[in-house]
Design an enzyme around this catalytic site. Structure first.
Site, PDB file in Angstrom:
ATOM      1  N   ASP A   7       0.039  -0.776   7.143  1.00  0.00           N
ATOM      2  CA  ASP A   7      -0.647   0.477   6.902  1.00  0.00           C
ATOM      3  C   ASP A   7       0.326   1.606   7.225  1.00  0.00           C
ATOM      4  OD1 ASP A   7      -2.843   2.315   6.536  1.00  0.00           O
ATOM      5  OD2 ASP A   7      -3.010   2.409   8.712  1.00  0.00           O
TER       6      ASP A   7
ATOM      7  N   ASP B 197      -0.631   5.485   7.873  1.00  0.00           N
ATOM      8  CA  ASP B 197      -1.101   6.496   8.816  1.00  0.00           C
ATOM      9  C   ASP B 197      -1.648   5.831  10.073  1.00  0.00           C
ATOM     10  OD1 ASP B 197      -0.546   8.786   7.187  1.00  0.00           O
ATOM     11  OD2 ASP B 197      -2.193   8.144   5.901  1.00  0.00           O
TER      12      ASP B 197
END
Length: 186
Positions: A6, A8
């Site tokens: 991922d 953020d």
């Protein structure tokens, strides 16, 4: 071997910028440690429409201003040197592709694939890519991925600390790297 990461909250350290943005908008003074859930709409008691309007105005600046999570660049580079194919899988909207690519390049973060899904549903893509493991900070995404048979490392954050998680939970990129090396040494 492929790994999904991922963006953020796992590579880009945008959490404090988000909290600051929503504090200003809502007239609050919360700190990161006060955020106990992923949904800022619930935390700040705002509608999805308000959230989207604010993010339309502020998200590009947040993306460009975000620092790196400590040791993310170094450990991702080390994984790539050791033969891992890195796929960054993010819920960001595809309209942010160019600034996301520029940010990653400027920060020196290597990747084989960049996938901006405009959705938190990452399971199908992880299966399609046959990722060995997904690194995620959103506990709801982690539950879905794990239930779908994907190995998940939950990157610990204030918004997921209080949630039960039976899988692997790491507090830093040093821990993430060590776990990967111990678990899947090639």
């Amino acid at each position: 071997m492929r790994i999904g990461i991922d963006l953020d909250g796992t590579i880009a350290d945008n959490f404090d910028l988000l909290v600051q943005t929503f504090n200003e908008y809502c007239g609050k003074s919360l700190q990161g440690k006060d955020i106990k859930q992923y949904s800022l709409c619930k935390t700040y008691n705002i509608t999805e429409e308000e959230f989207n309007r604010l993010m339309d105005k502020k998200e590009e600046g947040i993306i460009m201003s975000s620092p790196l999570i400590p040791f993310a660049r170094e450990k991702i580079n080390q994984l790539v040197k050791e033969g891992w194919e890195v796929h960054i899988i993010t819920a960001r909207h595809p309209k942010y592709r160019d600034i996301t690519e520029n940010w990653l390049q400027n920060k020196g973060v290597p990747y084989s694939g960049l996938h901006l899904l405009n959705s938190h549903d990452k399971l199908e893509l992880c299966r399609e890519l046959k990722v060995r493991c997904m690194i995620e900070d959103n506990v709801h995404n982690a539950y879905q991925l794990a239930d779908g048979g994907v190995n998940v490392i939950l990157f610990e954050a204030p918004h997921n600390k209080c949630w039960p998680w039976q899988g692997i939970r790491c507090r830093s990129w040093l821990e993430i790297y060590q776990y990967i090396v111990n678990q899947w040494h090639s």
